[in-house]
Design a protein around this motif. Structure first.
Motif, PDB file in Angstrom:
ATOM      1  N   ARG A 104       0.812  -1.219   0.000  1.00 36.77           N
ATOM      2  CA  ARG A 104       0.000   0.000   0.000  1.00 36.77           C
ATOM      3  C   ARG A 104       0.842   1.265   0.000  1.00 36.77           C
ATOM      4  O   ARG A 104       0.391   2.322   0.444  1.00 36.77           O
ATOM      5  CB  ARG A 104      -0.930  -0.003   1.216  1.00 36.77           C
ATOM      6  CG  ARG A 104      -1.944  -1.142   1.168  1.00 36.77           C
ATOM      7  CD  ARG A 104      -2.799  -1.174   2.419  1.00 36.77           C
ATOM      8  NE  ARG A 104      -3.832  -2.190   2.311  1.00 36.77           N
ATOM      9  CZ  ARG A 104      -3.650  -3.473   2.607  1.00 36.77           C
ATOM     10  NH1 ARG A 104      -2.453  -3.883   3.034  1.00 36.77           N
ATOM     11  NH2 ARG A 104      -4.626  -4.352   2.480  1.00 36.77           N
ATOM     12  N   ARG A 105       2.040   1.151  -0.494  1.00 32.00           N
ATOM     13  CA  ARG A 105       2.970   2.279  -0.453  1.00 32.00           C
ATOM     14  C   ARG A 105       2.417   3.517  -1.139  1.00 32.00           C
ATOM     15  O   ARG A 105       2.592   4.639  -0.657  1.00 32.00           O
ATOM     16  CB  ARG A 105       4.290   1.859  -1.092  1.00 32.00           C
ATOM     17  CG  ARG A 105       5.392   2.893  -1.032  1.00 32.00           C
ATOM     18  CD  ARG A 105       6.675   2.282  -1.545  1.00 32.00           C
ATOM     19  NE  ARG A 105       7.745   3.263  -1.654  1.00 32.00           N
ATOM     20  CZ  ARG A 105       8.957   2.985  -2.137  1.00 32.00           C
ATOM     21  NH1 ARG A 105       9.236   1.752  -2.515  1.00 32.00           N
ATOM     22  NH2 ARG A 105       9.870   3.934  -2.216  1.00 32.00           N
ATOM     23  N   SER A 106       1.717   3.348  -2.235  1.00 30.36           N
ATOM     24  CA  SER A 106       1.239   4.502  -2.993  1.00 30.36           C
ATOM     25  C   SER A 106      -0.023   5.113  -2.392  1.00 30.36           C
ATOM     26  O   SER A 106      -0.399   6.233  -2.747  1.00 30.36           O
ATOM     27  CB  SER A 106       0.950   4.097  -4.444  1.00 30.36           C
ATOM     28  OG  SER A 106      -0.080   3.125  -4.508  1.00 30.36           O
ATOM     29  N   ARG A 107      -0.685   4.407  -1.467  1.00 32.09           N
ATOM     30  CA  ARG A 107      -1.947   4.909  -0.924  1.00 32.09           C
ATOM     31  C   ARG A 107      -1.843   5.315   0.538  1.00 32.09           C
ATOM     32  O   ARG A 107      -2.378   6.357   0.931  1.00 32.09           O
ATOM     33  CB  ARG A 107      -3.032   3.825  -1.066  1.00 32.09           C
ATOM     34  CG  ARG A 107      -3.478   3.583  -2.507  1.00 32.09           C
ATOM     35  CD  ARG A 107      -4.395   2.391  -2.575  1.00 32.09           C
ATOM     36  NE  ARG A 107      -3.671   1.135  -2.325  1.00 32.09           N
ATOM     37  CZ  ARG A 107      -4.252  -0.012  -2.021  1.00 32.09           C
ATOM     38  NH1 ARG A 107      -5.573  -0.066  -1.878  1.00 32.09           N
ATOM     39  NH2 ARG A 107      -3.539  -1.098  -1.848  1.00 32.09           N
ATOM     40  N   ARG A 108      -1.176   4.518   1.350  1.00 31.67           N
ATOM     41  CA  ARG A 108      -1.184   4.745   2.791  1.00 31.67           C
ATOM     42  C   ARG A 108       0.067   5.452   3.299  1.00 31.67           C
ATOM     43  O   ARG A 108       0.035   6.094   4.357  1.00 31.67           O
ATOM     44  CB  ARG A 108      -1.353   3.395   3.506  1.00 31.67           C
ATOM     45  CG  ARG A 108      -1.518   3.497   5.011  1.00 31.67           C
ATOM     46  CD  ARG A 108      -1.829   2.128   5.613  1.00 31.67           C
ATOM     47  NE  ARG A 108      -3.184   1.710   5.266  1.00 31.67           N
ATOM     48  CZ  ARG A 108      -3.636   0.464   5.373  1.00 31.67           C
ATOM     49  NH1 ARG A 108      -2.827  -0.499   5.793  1.00 31.67           N
ATOM     50  NH2 ARG A 108      -4.880   0.168   5.055  1.00 31.67           N
ATOM     51  N   TYR A 109       1.165   5.370   2.559  1.00 25.07           N
ATOM     52  CA  TYR A 109       2.450   5.886   3.037  1.00 25.07           C
ATOM     53  C   TYR A 109       2.959   6.958   2.074  1.00 25.07           C
ATOM     54  O   TYR A 109       3.274   6.673   0.918  1.00 25.07           O
ATOM     55  CB  TYR A 109       3.457   4.739   3.165  1.00 25.07           C
ATOM     56  CG  TYR A 109       2.974   3.675   4.128  1.00 25.07           C
ATOM     57  CD1 TYR A 109       3.149   3.823   5.502  1.00 25.07           C
ATOM     58  CD2 TYR A 109       2.324   2.533   3.662  1.00 25.07           C
ATOM     59  CE1 TYR A 109       2.698   2.844   6.389  1.00 25.07           C
ATOM     60  CE2 TYR A 109       1.865   1.563   4.544  1.00 25.07           C
ATOM     61  CZ  TYR A 109       2.055   1.724   5.901  1.00 25.07           C
ATOM     62  OH  TYR A 109       1.596   0.770   6.781  1.00 25.07           O
ATOM     63  N   VAL A 110       3.034   8.186   2.565  1.00 19.41           N
ATOM     64  CA  VAL A 110       3.356   9.342   1.729  1.00 19.41           C
ATOM     65  C   VAL A 110       4.752   9.854   2.081  1.00 19.41           C
ATOM     66  O   VAL A 110       5.011  10.193   3.241  1.00 19.41           O
ATOM     67  CB  VAL A 110       2.329  10.470   1.931  1.00 19.41           C
ATOM     68  CG1 VAL A 110       2.692  11.691   1.091  1.00 19.41           C
ATOM     69  CG2 VAL A 110       0.925   9.978   1.604  1.00 19.41           C
ATOM     70  N   PRO A 111       5.671   9.909   1.110  1.00 19.22           N
ATOM     71  CA  PRO A 111       7.004  10.459   1.393  1.00 19.22           C
ATOM     72  C   PRO A 111       6.928  11.975   1.535  1.00 19.22           C
ATOM     73  O   PRO A 111       6.815  12.710   0.545  1.00 19.22           O
ATOM     74  CB  PRO A 111       7.831  10.046   0.172  1.00 19.22           C
ATOM     75  CG  PRO A 111       6.829   9.874  -0.929  1.00 19.22           C
ATOM     76  CD  PRO A 111       5.560   9.432  -0.278  1.00 19.22           C
ATOM     77  N   ALA A 112       6.948  12.449   2.759  1.00 16.31           N
ATOM     78  CA  ALA A 112       6.806  13.878   3.030  1.00 16.31           C
ATOM     79  C   ALA A 112       7.374  14.170   4.402  1.00 16.31           C
ATOM     80  O   ALA A 112       7.474  13.295   5.252  1.00 16.31           O
ATOM     81  CB  ALA A 112       5.336  14.296   2.971  1.00 16.31           C
ATOM     82  N   SER A 113       7.757  15.429   4.613  1.00 12.38           N
ATOM     83  CA  SER A 113       8.342  15.798   5.899  1.00 12.38           C
ATOM     84  C   SER A 113       7.843  17.160   6.342  1.00 12.38           C
ATOM     85  O   SER A 113       7.571  18.043   5.516  1.00 12.38           O
ATOM     86  CB  SER A 113       9.877  15.793   5.816  1.00 12.38           C
ATOM     87  OG  SER A 113      10.332  16.698   4.832  1.00 12.38           O
ATOM     88  N   LEU A 114       7.719  17.314   7.623  1.00 12.89           N
ATOM     89  CA  LEU A 114       7.416  18.618   8.199  1.00 12.89           C
ATOM     90  C   LEU A 114       8.597  19.552   7.997  1.00 12.89           C
ATOM     91  O   LEU A 114       9.735  19.092   7.941  1.00 12.89           O
ATOM     92  CB  LEU A 114       7.124  18.460   9.691  1.00 12.89           C
ATOM     93  CG  LEU A 114       5.803  17.770  10.038  1.00 12.89           C
ATOM     94  CD1 LEU A 114       5.782  17.388  11.517  1.00 12.89           C
ATOM     95  CD2 LEU A 114       4.626  18.678   9.698  1.00 12.89           C
ATOM     96  N   PRO A 115       8.333  20.841   7.814  1.00 10.38           N
ATOM     97  CA  PRO A 115       7.055  21.544   7.992  1.00 10.38           C
ATOM     98  C   PRO A 115       6.278  21.829   6.716  1.00 10.38           C
ATOM     99  O   PRO A 115       5.577  22.838   6.645  1.00 10.38           O
ATOM    100  CB  PRO A 115       7.505  22.844   8.643  1.00 10.38           C
ATOM    101  CG  PRO A 115       8.814  23.145   7.983  1.00 10.38           C
ATOM    102  CD  PRO A 115       9.460  21.802   7.758  1.00 10.38           C
ATOM    103  N   ALA A 116       6.376  20.956   5.709  1.00 14.84           N
ATOM    104  CA  ALA A 116       5.625  21.167   4.468  1.00 14.84           C
ATOM    105  C   ALA A 116       5.020  19.839   4.039  1.00 14.84           C
ATOM    106  O   ALA A 116       5.744  18.939   3.603  1.00 14.84           O
ATOM    107  CB  ALA A 116       6.542  21.715   3.369  1.00 14.84           C
ATOM    108  N   LEU A 117       3.714  19.705   4.190  1.00 16.23           N
ATOM    109  CA  LEU A 117       3.021  18.456   3.888  1.00 16.23           C
ATOM    110  C   LEU A 117       2.149  18.612   2.643  1.00 16.23           C
ATOM    111  O   LEU A 117       1.526  19.664   2.451  1.00 16.23           O
ATOM    112  CB  LEU A 117       2.154  18.037   5.075  1.00 16.23           C
ATOM    113  CG  LEU A 117       2.900  17.779   6.386  1.00 16.23           C
ATOM    114  CD1 LEU A 117       1.903  17.521   7.519  1.00 16.23           C
ATOM    115  CD2 LEU A 117       3.861  16.604   6.242  1.00 16.23           C
TER     116      LEU A 117
END
Length: 239
Positions: free
Chosen positions: A128-141
């Motif tokens: 479910r990598r493309s749906r449940r897990y998003v490559p992103a980091s604070l402070p910009a989502l």
């Protein structure tokens, strides 16, 4: 006042933020989730290799996890975990006096729980990598305003206060409040066991922006003195 936390301690030589995931039952206690009904949209901000998302989904929660580590493949995440485990276990042994062991029992059992979380996380991550897990980091989502009912930050903000400055914490909390109607953060002390110096500044800034921050006791204590979460809500009637 927690007087025995006044002297500096560097038992944890982690070299920055590291992947060390946790289980659903731990999140339940960290964030006092007994008042959160199934069906709400939850963001796990900085979830790393936690099994919270997959375990929560089985209980009827809609969870999206966001972390920069999700840009990596599963095998690389496993390698990062193994590297972290060496330093983290050494730190827990050296700093054993700074923990209450009634929940986990021992450093070995903490490690076993982290490994169990990893083994549940990785198959779900691959599926479910493309749906449940998003490559992103604070402070910009990469989420829209109010996309979630609740955002959680476990063992990232405030814990890494020596690596992430006050400006980062303020920006991160503002971003979490942009994408969620409520935010909960745990713990509120540093890796060396001292109350975070960033917390008062963050609270003042949130109040200035019209939010309603409060410190809420939780039914969990591992790091001695880490017994409260920061809960931030929008005023009643606001968007």
């Amino acid at each position: 006042m927690i007087e025995n936390f006044q002297r500096p301690s560097k038992e944890f030589d982690l070299g920055g933020v590291v992947p060390w995931g946790r289980r659903f039952d731990e999140y339940e206690l960290f964030f006092a989730l007994d008042d959160v009904p199934p069906g709400v949209a939850i963001l796990d901000a900085g979830g790393g290799p936690a099994s919270f998302a997959v375990e929560a989904a089985a209980r009827g929660f809609e969870v999206t996890a966001a972390d920069p580590i999700y840009a990596l493949d599963g095998e690389t995440i496993r390698q990062r975990f193994e590297e972290t485990a060496v330093a983290m276990r050494a730190g827990m042994r050296a700093a054993a006096y700074r923990f209450k062991w009634n929940f986990y029992g021992s450093e070995e059992r903490v490690h076993r729980r982290r490994r169990d979380a990893l083994e549940m996380f990785l198959p779900d991550y691959e599926r479910r990598r493309s749906r449940r897990y998003v490559p992103a980091s604070l402070p910009a989502l990469p989420f829209g305003d109010g996309a979630f009912d609740l955002a959680l930050s476990s063992h990232f903000l405030f814990l890494y206060g020596d690596d992430l400055d006050g400006a980062f914490h303020i920006a991160a909390m503002r971003e979490l409040m942009r994408v969620a109607r409520e935010v909960r953060v745990f713990p509120l002390i540093n890796l060396d066991g001292r109350p975070s110096s960033h917390l008062p500044v963050v609270i003042r800034d949130l109040e200035k922006d019209g939010f309603e921050p409060e410190l809420v006791p939780v039914p969990f204590e591992f790091q001695i003195g880490a017994t409260r979460m920061l809960r931030v809500r929008r005023p009643a009637g606001s968007g």
